[in-house]
Design a protein around this motif. Structure first.
Motif, short mmCIF file in Angstrom:
data_model
loop_
_atom_site.label_atom_id
_atom_site.label_comp_id
_atom_site.label_asym_id
_atom_site.label_seq_id
_atom_site.Cartn_x
_atom_site.Cartn_y
_atom_site.Cartn_z
N ILE A 25 0.84 -1.21 0.00
CA ILE A 25 0.00 0.00 0.00
C ILE A 25 0.87 1.25 0.00
CG2 ILE A 25 -0.37 -0.12 2.52
CD1 ILE A 25 -3.25 0.99 1.88
N TRP A 26 0.52 2.18 -0.86
CA TRP A 26 1.24 3.45 -0.99
C TRP A 26 0.77 4.39 0.11
CZ3 TRP A 26 5.20 6.09 -2.42
CH2 TRP A 26 5.13 7.48 -2.62
N SER B 290 11.09 5.80 -7.77
CA SER B 290 11.35 4.71 -6.85
C SER B 290 11.23 5.20 -5.41
CB SER B 290 12.75 4.17 -7.13
OG SER B 290 12.95 2.99 -6.42
N PHE B 291 10.51 4.44 -4.57
CA PHE B 291 10.32 4.83 -3.17
C PHE B 291 10.62 3.65 -2.24
CE2 PHE B 291 7.67 7.85 -5.49
CZ PHE B 291 8.02 9.05 -4.88
N PRO B 292 11.00 3.95 -0.98
CA PRO B 292 11.32 2.86 -0.04
C PRO B 292 10.09 2.02 0.31
CG PRO B 292 11.65 5.03 0.99
CD PRO B 292 11.21 5.28 -0.40
N VAL B 293 10.35 0.76 0.60
CA VAL B 293 9.31 -0.16 1.06
C VAL B 293 9.55 -0.43 2.55
CG1 VAL B 293 8.35 -2.49 0.88
CG2 VAL B 293 9.04 -1.26 -1.19
N ARG B 294 8.54 -0.16 3.36
CA ARG B 294 8.62 -0.50 4.79
C ARG B 294 7.93 -1.84 4.99
NH1 ARG B 294 10.13 2.57 8.98
NH2 ARG B 294 10.07 4.43 7.68
N GLN B 295 8.74 -2.83 5.37
CA GLN B 295 8.20 -4.17 5.61
C GLN B 295 7.77 -4.24 7.07
OE1 GLN B 295 11.15 -7.28 5.44
NE2 GLN B 295 9.68 -8.77 4.66
N ARG B 296 6.52 -4.62 7.30
CA ARG B 296 6.01 -4.67 8.67
C ARG B 296 5.34 -6.03 8.93
NH1 ARG B 296 2.16 0.12 10.10
NH2 ARG B 296 0.88 -1.04 8.62
N SER B 297 5.47 -6.46 10.15
CA SER B 297 4.83 -7.71 10.54
C SER B 297 4.15 -7.50 11.88
CB SER B 297 5.88 -8.82 10.63
OG SER B 297 5.25 -10.05 10.89
N THR B 298 2.85 -7.82 11.94
CA THR B 298 2.07 -7.62 13.16
C THR B 298 1.66 -8.96 13.75
OG1 THR B 298 1.20 -5.50 12.36
CG2 THR B 298 -0.06 -6.58 14.10
N LEU B 299 1.76 -9.06 15.06
CA LEU B 299 1.24 -10.21 15.80
C LEU B 299 0.17 -9.70 16.76
CD1 LEU B 299 1.39 -13.23 16.82
CD2 LEU B 299 3.09 -12.41 18.47
N GLN C 105 4.60 -2.94 3.18
CA GLN C 105 4.43 -4.33 2.75
C GLN C 105 4.20 -5.11 4.04
OE1 GLN C 105 4.96 -6.18 -0.70
NE2 GLN C 105 3.54 -7.12 0.74
N ASP C 106 2.95 -5.43 4.30
CA ASP C 106 2.57 -5.93 5.62
C ASP C 106 2.11 -7.38 5.61
OD1 ASP C 106 2.96 -3.36 6.57
OD2 ASP C 106 0.84 -2.84 6.59
N THR C 107 2.44 -8.07 6.69
CA THR C 107 1.78 -9.34 6.99
C THR C 107 1.30 -9.27 8.43
OG1 THR C 107 3.81 -10.43 7.70
CG2 THR C 107 3.19 -10.72 5.40
N VAL C 108 0.31 -10.09 8.73
CA VAL C 108 -0.27 -10.06 10.08
C VAL C 108 -0.62 -11.48 10.49
CG1 VAL C 108 -2.47 -9.30 9.05
CG2 VAL C 108 -2.16 -9.08 11.50
N LYS C 109 -0.39 -11.78 11.77
CA LYS C 109 -0.60 -13.14 12.28
C LYS C 109 -1.40 -13.10 13.56
CE LYS C 109 2.94 -15.48 14.23
NZ LYS C 109 4.18 -16.29 14.27
N VAL C 110 -2.26 -14.11 13.75
CA VAL C 110 -2.97 -14.26 15.01
C VAL C 110 -3.11 -15.75 15.31
CG1 VAL C 110 -5.33 -14.15 14.03
CG2 VAL C 110 -4.93 -13.40 16.38
N VAL C 111 -3.08 -16.09 16.59
CA VAL C 111 -3.17 -17.48 17.02
C VAL C 111 -4.57 -17.75 17.56
CG1 VAL C 111 -2.25 -19.21 18.65
CG2 VAL C 111 -0.70 -17.54 17.59
N LEU C 112 -5.19 -18.83 17.10
CA LEU C 112 -6.48 -19.27 17.65
C LEU C 112 -6.21 -20.53 18.47
CD1 LEU C 112 -9.66 -19.07 17.69
CD2 LEU C 112 -9.61 -20.70 15.79
N HIS C 113 -6.53 -20.45 19.75
CA HIS C 113 -6.27 -21.57 20.66
C HIS C 113 -7.48 -22.52 20.70
CE1 HIS C 113 -5.21 -23.89 24.08
NE2 HIS C 113 -6.11 -23.35 24.86
N VAL C 114 -7.22 -23.78 20.44
CA VAL C 114 -8.30 -24.78 20.46
C VAL C 114 -7.93 -25.90 21.45
CG1 VAL C 114 -9.77 -26.29 19.05
CG2 VAL C 114 -8.77 -24.23 18.03
#
Ligand SMILES: [Cu+2]
Length: 268
Positions: free
Chosen positions: A116-117, A240-249, A126-135
């Motif tokens: 996303i610009w 050309s522009f920088p890419v901020r790589q982000r990861s969310t938990l 440039q994002d990814t996101v993770k969540v844990v579901l406990h069963v």
């Protein structure tokens, strides 16, 4: 002096954008942090400011997948459903999917957002996101899910009480990421009427030399830990522009705990 008007307007726009540019995050929120086997759970994906509960139109994600306790990966992208959520002024786009676990153990959901610009910052996210579901069974939460940049929990990310310390190790291309900025923010399910100063909305920490981040989760509810780094370039309008790589938990802290009665307690 009418010719001065455009510059005044430009300044106002800039100030508004600066305050709006804070803390845009990906929210990947199951309706319950833990469920029983065979029990369906809805997961919402939305984009905006978690603490302020300020939601914006959510761009369609690239993919969403789940890793089952036995390690089996399933692509859930075809099950994504476009929905609307109440925003500030109007309804905004969000996404939702429903999932029914058929095993006991921890399920890892991983969503990859479309790049996303960010107009105000002149860079891409440039994002990814993770969540844990406990069963029911406590196994699997500590496993990496194979994200290019990933927060792998060192503390079990459920069954937490307010005030408990939470630790995760941040990896980039499977190597611990030392000195990375990590933002910590709580989600409010409804927009708060009053806001604290910015530094109480988004907290920041750095990872230690082993890539470990430590945060105290002070209140009940969903918390986002977002690690980031600059990683590469991407083109926008021929430049050309920088890419901020982000990861969310996302991590859940329990409020009221449900206690069950022990039938034989007190008997000799
Ligand atoms: Cu923002």
């Amino acid at each position: 002096m009418p010719q001065r008007l455009p510059s005044v307007l430009a300044l106002i726009t800039l100030v508004l954008c600066a305050s709006l540019s804070q803390a845009h995050y990906n929210m990947l929120l199951p309706q319950a942090a833990s469920v029983k086997r065979g029990q369906a759970v809805a997961v919402i994906y939305q984009w905006g400011h978690p603490y302020e509960h300020q939601l914006f139109d959510t761009p369609a994600p690239q993919s969403v997948r789940v890793v089952a306790p036995d390690g089996k990966k399933t692509d859930l992208t075809p099950t994504l459903e476009k929905i609307t959520r109440p925003g500030d002024q109007k309804k905004v786009t969000a996404y939702r999917f429903s999932f029914t676990p058929d095993q006991r153990g921890d399920y890892l959901f991983i969503l990859s957002a479309a790049p996303i610009w960010m107009e105000e910052d002149h860079e891409f996210y440039q994002d990814t996101v993770k969540v844990v579901l406990h069963v029911q069974a406590q196994q699997g939460w500590e496993k990496p899910a194979g994200q290019a940049m990933e927060l792998v929990p060192l503390t079990r990310p459920y069954g937490l009480r307010p005030g408990m310390v939470f630790q995760a190790q941040v990896f980039a291309e499977t190597k611990p990421l030392a000195g990375a900025l990590v933002e910590v923010e709580r989600y409010n399910p409804a927009a708060p009427k009053r806001l604290p100063p910015d530094e109480h909305i988004t907290r920041t920490a750095r990872t230690d030399p082993n890539g470990v981040v430590t945060a105290t989760l002070t209140e009940p509810g969903w918390w986002a830990l977002t690690a980031q780094r600059l990683n590469g370039q991407r083109e926008h309008l021929g430049k050309s522009f920088p890419v901020r790589q982000r990861s969310t938990l996302w991590v859940f802290v329990d409020g009221a705990i449900r206690f069950t009665t022990v039938k034989d307690a007190g008997k000799p």
